[in-house]
Motif scaffolding. Structure first.
Motif, PDB file in Angstrom:
ATOM      1  N   ILE A 125       0.839  -1.202   0.000  1.00  0.00           N
ATOM      2  CA  ILE A 125       0.000   0.000   0.000  1.00  0.00           C
ATOM      3  C   ILE A 125       0.875   1.254   0.000  1.00  0.00           C
ATOM      4  N   TYR A 126       1.929   1.218   0.818  1.00  0.00           N
ATOM      5  CA  TYR A 126       2.855   2.359   0.891  1.00  0.00           C
ATOM      6  C   TYR A 126       3.469   2.627  -0.476  1.00  0.00           C
ATOM      7  N   ASN A 127       3.807   1.553  -1.175  1.00  0.00           N
ATOM      8  CA  ASN A 127       4.410   1.654  -2.504  1.00  0.00           C
ATOM      9  C   ASN A 127       3.400   2.149  -3.536  1.00  0.00           C
ATOM     10  N   LEU A 128       2.180   1.649  -3.384  1.00  0.00           N
ATOM     11  CA  LEU A 128       1.137   1.902  -4.372  1.00  0.00           C
ATOM     12  C   LEU A 128       0.624   3.340  -4.336  1.00  0.00           C
ATOM     13  N   ARG A 129       0.665   3.958  -3.146  1.00  0.00           N
ATOM     14  CA  ARG A 129       0.059   5.276  -2.993  1.00  0.00           C
ATOM     15  C   ARG A 129       0.749   6.295  -3.889  1.00  0.00           C
ATOM     16  N   VAL A 130       1.997   5.982  -4.311  1.00  0.00           N
ATOM     17  CA  VAL A 130       2.750   6.882  -5.172  1.00  0.00           C
ATOM     18  C   VAL A 130       2.133   6.934  -6.565  1.00  0.00           C
ATOM     19  N   THR A 131       1.858   5.757  -7.119  1.00  0.00           N
ATOM     20  CA  THR A 131       1.440   5.701  -8.515  1.00  0.00           C
ATOM     21  C   THR A 131      -0.062   5.524  -8.683  1.00  0.00           C
ATOM     22  N   ASP A 132      -0.691   4.869  -7.721  1.00  0.00           N
ATOM     23  CA  ASP A 132      -2.092   4.508  -7.919  1.00  0.00           C
ATOM     24  C   ASP A 132      -2.865   4.689  -6.607  1.00  0.00           C
ATOM     25  N   PRO A 133      -3.129   5.942  -6.237  1.00  0.00           N
ATOM     26  CA  PRO A 133      -3.797   6.200  -4.957  1.00  0.00           C
ATOM     27  C   PRO A 133      -5.133   5.465  -4.824  1.00  0.00           C
ATOM     28  N   ASP A 134      -5.867   5.320  -5.933  1.00  0.00           N
ATOM     29  CA  ASP A 134      -7.159   4.626  -5.866  1.00  0.00           C
ATOM     30  C   ASP A 134      -6.978   3.191  -5.393  1.00  0.00           C
ATOM     31  N   ALA A 135      -5.982   2.512  -5.972  1.00  0.00           N
ATOM     32  CA  ALA A 135      -5.725   1.132  -5.586  1.00  0.00           C
ATOM     33  C   ALA A 135      -5.237   1.066  -4.145  1.00  0.00           C
ATOM     34  N   ALA A 136      -4.446   2.069  -3.728  1.00  0.00           N
ATOM     35  CA  ALA A 136      -3.942   2.094  -2.351  1.00  0.00           C
ATOM     36  C   ALA A 136      -5.102   2.206  -1.370  1.00  0.00           C
ATOM     37  N   VAL A 137      -6.070   3.054  -1.702  1.00  0.00           N
ATOM     38  CA  VAL A 137      -7.242   3.210  -0.833  1.00  0.00           C
ATOM     39  C   VAL A 137      -8.047   1.913  -0.798  1.00  0.00           C
ATOM     40  N   ALA A 138      -8.212   1.286  -1.965  1.00  0.00           N
ATOM     41  CA  ALA A 138      -8.982   0.042  -2.019  1.00  0.00           C
ATOM     42  C   ALA A 138      -8.322  -1.036  -1.167  1.00  0.00           C
ATOM     43  N   MET A 139      -6.982  -1.148  -1.286  1.00  0.00           N
ATOM     44  CA  MET A 139      -6.279  -2.160  -0.505  1.00  0.00           C
ATOM     45  C   MET A 139      -6.321  -1.818   0.983  1.00  0.00           C
ATOM     46  N   SER A 140      -6.277  -0.526   1.302  1.00  0.00           N
ATOM     47  CA  SER A 140      -6.380  -0.122   2.697  1.00  0.00           C
ATOM     48  C   SER A 140      -7.699  -0.592   3.279  1.00  0.00           C
ATOM     49  N   LEU A 141      -8.758  -0.459   2.479  1.00  0.00           N
ATOM     50  CA  LEU A 141     -10.079  -0.878   2.942  1.00  0.00           C
ATOM     51  C   LEU A 141     -10.088  -2.382   3.230  1.00  0.00           C
ATOM     52  N   VAL A 142      -9.384  -3.141   2.373  1.00  0.00           N
ATOM     53  CA  VAL A 142      -9.288  -4.583   2.612  1.00  0.00           C
ATOM     54  C   VAL A 142      -8.661  -4.839   3.979  1.00  0.00           C
TER      55      VAL A 142
END
Lengths: 262, 253
Positions: A226-243
């Motif tokens: 998630i930490y890595n993803l928030r750089v390039t794909d904030p939407d995916a980072a939020v989705a994974m955070s919700l998981v």
């Protein structure tokens, strides 16, 4: 004369209590407001997301087992025996609970790392801990062990040792007493401790990124992903955070019965 | 829902916000200029900020360092930045596309890659090609961050496939793995090797000029200190800034 009604709390107390509740819940609402529900499923089921989730679940399970193997004896020693310096030992065992995880990571690095305290010996055995999944499990166990020890020690103390004394007086050997009396007696505390350890391992970030690094499929657990993803794909980072939030809620729900007053 | 949430949120945050502004007012400064800069600019921008404060009475420069993409996100979410200095053009472009720059960005520095190894260079790294050898514990930045993108481009240009043991989130994380001796080699910027001093051994390679990272700087739109922001940028692109940046190993754009 005993009143039928429970004693009320002062009315003003609801204000800070509500603020405290809001402090915990508002950020969750803020996150929910950013979730792209339309893409949610495709975001959380990408290959790298599933790899990270699977790595997280496997390492957390492994570290929970390690916590049980090491933590149950620790709790037993702390709750049922007396030795000089016990108070100090107990405080030190709880250290990872209050230590910033990144400090734990640095400590692990200088212990199990290539140039660490045990690095030479491990190297001679052909074991390299750094950058491996083992390092992830070690980091997770380091931070989550106190959760198990604290829960179980509390359960052991409140259960008391009366039944154990009776069993021993009837001729049961210490191992039998432990297996047939002590463990069943504290099982709820043990389960909730294990669940809390699992949850803490699942959320571990600082020690992992300091000690184990970040590589897909090997050391990049869900929080690192998630930490890595928030750089390039904030939407995916939020989705994974919700998981992760959902998993955490399930874990809390699972841990609650063990903490009920029995 | 919002009707209930907003006052609650404000009730939570306002007391702390008040504390925050008390602190900054307490210093006796009249004006605060807030500069968001890429982490690799830490030591140089601290020096430039000192020079700027010395030249401007009553002005305090507050610096916030972080990964360029993190800083862009923060500015997009309303962080009170007056100036933004990015470690690459891609992140500055994000800000430009969001109409959050007050003027056109200016390039003020360049940076190239260099290999960092522990001082004794245990894996005997002598070239970029050596990084792809078997048995080398290589640490790089993740492809998502500027230094990782540059490393990836370099490997592609040289026709190499790297097998790093870890892809870190920032140059400083890579450097930490090298200085602690866990990694045999890390790919970082020239300026990081300079800044790390004796803690690492730098290995230059002839192809480093093939990938050049350019650092742009721009004022943030709606800055309350637009004039000061402009003066700060002039100092960075001017002689004072260029001297400090050059000493740290940065190239001129």
């Amino acid at each position: 004369m005993r009143s039928e009604r429970p004693v009320g709390v002062p009315a003003w107390i609801f204000v800070p209590a509500a603020l405290g509740g809001a402090l915990v819940l508002l950020p969750l609402a803020g996150m929910l407001s950013r979730v792209e529900w339309g893409d949610f499923w495709s975001l959380v089921s990408s290959d790298s997301a599933l790899t990270a989730l699977s790595l997280s679940l496997r390492t957390s399970a492994a570290s929970t087992v390690l916590c049980l193997v090491l933590g149950v004896p620790m709790a037993l020693v702390l709750a049922r025996t007396r030795f000089p310096g016990q108070g100090v030992v107990r405080s030190l065992v709880l250290l990872p609970l209050v230590l910033p995880p990144v400090v734990g990571g640095i400590a692990l690095l200088y212990t199990f790392g290539r140039r660490g305290l045990l690095g030479g010996q491990l190297d001679a055995l052909g074991v390299q801990v750094a950058f491996s999944t083992t390092a992830v499990v070690l980091a997770q166990t380091f931070v989550s062990l106190p959760f198990l020890v604290v829960s179980l020690e509390g359960a052991l103390r409140s259960a008391g040792s009366r039944y154990e004394t009776v069993a021993a007086s009837l001729g049961a050997r210490p191992t039998t007493v432990f297996r047939r009396v002590t463990l069943p007696l504290v099982l709820p505390g043990l389960v909730s401790g294990a669940v809390l350890s699992f949850a803490r391992a699942l959320g571990e970030f600082g020690a992992t990124i300091t000690f184990a690094g970040s590589l897909e499929g090997t050391t990049r657990t869900l929080p690192l992903f998630i930490y890595n993803l928030r750089v390039t794909d904030p939407d995916a980072a939020v989705a994974m955070s919700l998981v992760l939030v959902v998993v955490a809620v399930l874990v809390i729900a699972a841990a609650r019965p063990g903490r009920s007053t029995t | 829902m919002k009707k209930l949430l907003v006052p609650l949120a404000l009730a939570l945050v306002l007391p702390f916000a008040a504390c925050g502004s008390d602190d900054s007012d307490g210093g006796g400064s009249d004006t605060t200029l807030t500069v968001y800069a890429a982490a690799s600019l830490t030591s140089t921008f601290e020096k430039i900020a000192d020079e700027f404060e010395a030249a401007h009475d009553g002005v305090e420069v507050k610096l916030s360092f972080g990964g360029s993409s993190d800083l862009v996100t923060q500015i997009q979410e309303g962080a009170p930045a007056d100036v933004f200095a990015s470690a690459d053009t891609a992140n500055m472009d994000k800000l430009v596309d969001a109409d959050l720059t007050g003027a056109d960005p200016q390039d003020f520095a360049t940076n190239t890659l260099e290999i960092a190894t522990p001082p004794d260079n245990p894996a005997g790294i002598a070239s970029f090609q050596d990084l792809a050898k078997d048995g080398v514990d290589l640490v790089v930045c993740a492809p998502e961050v500027p230094c990782g993108a540059a490393t990836q481009t370099m490997a592609d240009k040289l026709g190499l496939t790297l097998h790093p043991v870890s892809e870190e989130e920032s140059v400083t994380d890579v450097l930490a793995k090298v200085t602690s001796g866990e990694a045999d080699a890390g790919v970082v910027y020239v300026t990081d090797v300079t800044a790390a001093g004796d803690a690492v051994n730098g290995v230059t390679f002839p192809e480093s000029g093939k990938v050049v990272n350019t650092y742009p700087i721009a004022p943030v739109a709606d800055s309350k200190n637009a004039d000061l922001a402009d003066e700060f940028i002039q100092m960075v692109v001017g002689d004072t800034g260029q001297q400090i940046l050059g000493d740290a190993g940065f190239g001129q754009p």
